[in-house]
Design an enzyme around this catalytic site. Sequence first.
Site, PDB file in Angstrom:
ATOM      1  N   ASP A 168       0.852  -1.192   0.000  1.00 42.13           N
ATOM      2  CA  ASP A 168       0.000   0.000   0.000  1.00 42.13           C
ATOM      3  C   ASP A 168       0.888   1.241   0.000  1.00 42.13           C
ATOM      4  OD1 ASP A 168      -2.185  -1.658   0.201  1.00 42.13           O
ATOM      5  OD2 ASP A 168      -2.309  -1.483   2.392  1.00 42.13           O
TER       6      ASP A 168
HETATM    7  N1  URA Z   1      -1.243  -5.974   3.762  1.00 45.94           N
HETATM    8  C1  URA Z   1      -1.723  -4.717   3.820  1.00 45.94           C
HETATM    9  O1  URA Z   1      -2.745  -4.473   4.420  1.00 45.94           O
HETATM   10  N2  URA Z   1      -1.026  -3.759   3.189  1.00 45.94           N
HETATM   11  C2  URA Z   1       0.118  -3.955   2.540  1.00 45.94           C
HETATM   12  O2  URA Z   1       0.704  -3.029   2.013  1.00 45.94           O
HETATM   13  C3  URA Z   1       0.613  -5.268   2.496  1.00 45.94           C
HETATM   14  C4  URA Z   1      -0.085  -6.275   3.119  1.00 45.94           C
END
Ligand code: URA
Length: 238
Positions: A104
């Site tokens: 993310d």
């Molecule tokens: N899980 C999440 O919630 N975000 C990420 O960036 C990676 C795994």
Amino acid sequence: MERIDKILSSGGTMSRKEAGLAVRKGRVMVNGALVRSASEKINPDTDQIMLDGAPFLYHKVLWLMLNKPAGVLSAARDPKQKTVLDLVPEELRRKGLFPAGRLDKDTTGLLILTNDGEAAHHMLAPKSHVTKRYRARLDAPLPSDAKERFAKGIVLSDFTTLPSKLKILEEENQPLCEVEIHEGKFHQIKRMFLALGCTVIQLSRIAIGSLELDPLLKSGECRQMTEEEVGLVFREPK
Ligand code: URA
């Protein structure tokens, strides 16, 4: 300088053994001269390689480890926002690199960039179950059965996660945990904790397979991985 058989097999169209055979059969020329030994070393960036009378286009396989900072997109390009490719040194940018998997925008830590489509596909395929380890800071204490629920699989609205491992490093009001998962669905870690009533306030990936993020790599920095490190990605952690 690299061995000619290694260069010829780098594109994935022939094995190292087939490349050696091609050399022995006199099918390979470098700068207009016949190559006689598969162990001959040449410079693939400057020497001209011909295979069966046609130019051989060298596609060097690259693997980079990046310590992704928050605020950068895990994409090769974006019309408006900064992407992880903007963090790659200029001389490596036009080599077909792409992020192997996504974090993310606000997640930090280990992200692999490669131009090896086949290996990246293998790494990301759901059935490969490559382990990913994250460190998460939460906004509130966890329920007492959190570890058991992670181990059983967390029930989310659209799927139940595979069994995962939860380790609690700090238990105070804003706990710090490590989680190992074997899949990589959208916002998976955040959703798993949310299902237990906790919001993730900081998330960082620290390992993929047996490959750990190099602690010497500062936020926003990347470096090429060694062959051994590429192998670690596909090895289950102990
Ligand atoms: N899980 C999440 O919630 N975000 C990420 O960036 C990676 C795994």
